[in-house]
Design a protein around this motif. Sequence first.
Motif, short mmCIF file in Angstrom:
data_model
loop_
_atom_site.label_atom_id
_atom_site.label_comp_id
_atom_site.label_asym_id
_atom_site.label_seq_id
_atom_site.Cartn_x
_atom_site.Cartn_y
_atom_site.Cartn_z
N PRO A 88 0.14 1.72 -4.15
CA PRO A 88 -1.24 1.71 -3.66
C PRO A 88 -2.27 1.41 -4.75
CG PRO A 88 -0.39 3.95 -3.78
CD PRO A 88 0.78 3.04 -4.00
N ARG A 129 -4.60 2.32 4.37
CA ARG A 129 -3.61 2.26 5.44
C ARG A 129 -4.30 2.08 6.79
NH1 ARG A 129 -1.47 7.05 4.88
NH2 ARG A 129 0.15 6.36 3.42
N ASN A 168 0.82 -1.21 0.00
CA ASN A 168 0.00 0.00 0.00
C ASN A 168 0.86 1.26 0.00
OD1 ASN A 168 -2.68 1.31 0.24
ND2 ASN A 168 -1.89 1.99 2.23
N GLU A 169 2.07 1.17 0.57
CA GLU A 169 2.97 2.33 0.57
C GLU A 169 3.75 2.44 -0.73
OE1 GLU A 169 2.73 4.54 2.88
OE2 GLU A 169 1.40 3.31 4.14
N ASN A 227 -9.10 5.02 -0.93
CA ASN A 227 -7.82 5.68 -1.23
C ASN A 227 -6.72 5.10 -0.35
OD1 ASN A 227 -7.84 7.15 1.37
ND2 ASN A 227 -9.49 8.37 0.42
N GLN A 228 -5.50 5.55 -0.57
CA GLN A 228 -4.35 5.00 0.14
C GLN A 228 -4.46 5.22 1.65
OE1 GLN A 228 -0.56 6.98 -0.45
NE2 GLN A 228 0.59 5.05 -0.26
N ASP A 229 -4.90 6.40 2.06
CA ASP A 229 -5.01 6.69 3.50
C ASP A 229 -6.02 5.78 4.17
OD1 ASP A 229 -3.12 8.67 3.27
OD2 ASP A 229 -4.56 10.32 3.16
N ARG A 267 -4.61 -2.43 -5.61
CA ARG A 267 -5.52 -2.72 -4.50
C ARG A 267 -5.97 -4.17 -4.49
NH1 ARG A 267 -10.27 1.36 -3.62
NH2 ARG A 267 -10.67 1.02 -5.85
#
Length: 645
Positions: free
Chosen positions: A513, A552, A509-510, A547-549, A516
């Motif tokens: 991303p 996470r 993911n880092e 989304n990435q955030d 998915r």
Amino acid sequence: MKYNILTYLLIVILPVFTGACSDYLDKSPDDELTLEMVFRDKTRTEDWLAGVYSKIPNPYLEKVKHVDALADDYSPSKGWETYGWDCISKAQGNWSSSSSWGAGYWGDFPPKIRAAYIFINNVKANPQQLVTEQEVSYMKAECRFLIAYYYYIMVTNYGAIPLQTWLSDFDSSSEELMIGQTPFDEVIAWIDNELQEVAKILPPYYTDSRKYGRVTSVMCMAVRARMLLFAASPLVNGNPYYKGYENNKGVEIFNTTRDDQKWVKATTACKELIDFAHANGHQLYYEYNDDGSIDPFLSYQNMSFKRYDEGNKEILFGRPSTGEGGSNNNESYDYDKHAQPRGTGGNGGLGVSQELVDAFFMANGQSPITGYNGDGSPIINLASGYSESGFSEANDVRKTKWIESKGDIANVENPVTLEGTYNMYCNREPRFYVSVLYNGSWFRRDNRETKFYMNDVDGGPTHDAPQNGYLVRKRVHPDHDPRNNIRPYRPGILYRLGEVYLNYAEALNESNPANRAEILLYLNKIRERAGIPIYGGGVGEIPVPTNQDDMREAIRRERRVELNCEFSIRYDDLRRWMIAESTLNRTFYGMNYEGTEKSDDKSNSKAFFTRKPYLKRVFTKKNYWAPIHQNQIDKNPNLRQLPGF
């Protein structure tokens, strides 16, 4: 000088020698002859190697009382501080460079590292005693792994350490020994290279069951992947706080410029480990219902107790017996006993935090609590169906043969909560019930419910009672019986495949991303085994993070639950993500320790089921690393203390 150093090494390295070997040590022979005697004898050689292995941390009580409880999973009784539980005081901010620390890494590991180098330089084949060249090659590689592993633990706990890769010469000068700290990234790079090289030498597993727990190539790759994940994380990847922190040669210890390639490297290492582990038979541990469906209760519980040779191929890095007859018997026994209600013969005070209780998902896969208000009250996700008022009106029966809640192994369905259970604990996911012993839980061995009320059989005012209303259940063997000294076997698991899946999902993911589908594949493997809805677009599934955030956050929530109370994982996560200040530097709440009533009336001061503050914790920027003890700096003036201490 030669003789004194060797005498010291023999004392610290060979504690497991037999009586005959003790006689041999008493003879004080010439030092060169002593090494010759050791390494021309198979038993003494193996004992030396066992001594090098001996400081691998045991994942049970000692690790909990000095390291794991510094995070927000465990909540040991505050009264245990006088019995050596130094984490209690340290969690409240009482940690300086003159404080002792029971973990002992800085003092314990360097002698073992030096012993490993001596072993490498002196071990040789012994055909007369069936010590082959291949066995010698393996043993040398094992020592190389242990050197790298001990340095890995030191660098991820202290941050700034001297890297000495030649400590085998008895005539080393003070200048050679008393070096300053090596830049963090250089230490990581050296360990990385060693683990890769050693993995090429060692087998992925041993067919000889007597060698279970010896280093394998899988173990090398597992430690490497976990280390590279740490090294890619915000604490040590572009953290400006450490700018200007230099070693004795004026070189900065931490790189304060973010390097995204570190996440790529961590991602690759995790995926290589997954593929290699799968190819060598490793998989998540499952138990099944009669209809072939996964039994998430038994799967999650017995993952901690089943042996590798009983089909628990989830274990990647395990230690030999920590149960009956094992050399680490007392560690697992004491862990179990400290988590048993005192009314059942246990010490009854090894709890878990309310924050961990709040983190577990509901049975529908949703998070019940999304945060906390300034007064410590929870922000409840109403869509999850969670409630903190009232008590259940019926048993919660689920498809499982888990019998720890008044069940019957012959039944295909059993209750996981009983009528009259506080609603906070109802309709939760399976991992919650396997991990937490709450007030009103069914305790099968005593054929009754737990009673943590003040002046009741399991409650206060003694310090051997839950300080905030809970005991840990995870990794506590359900058949352990302190009254009758029954100590069931369990493996010591330091690394398992479930963690690798979550490590890989986080790193991917880092680093990428957009992928998915791959992230969700491994995240959902964990949720599927846990018996809760997966992330997806189907009926009954949880919406995919957009989304990435958000992804996470989803991964971090899953780690919080799946890996709870396991080998310092949570402590390392809080530090490497740099969220320990917000997570640990505040007042912690729990159920009312003084409570004697089962009341819905929040104004009732005797009500047990009421959130109350019980501990003020302190964590500031300096606490991301353990300090170097002042006596070490006094011995070696080339060391530079960590910022803030």
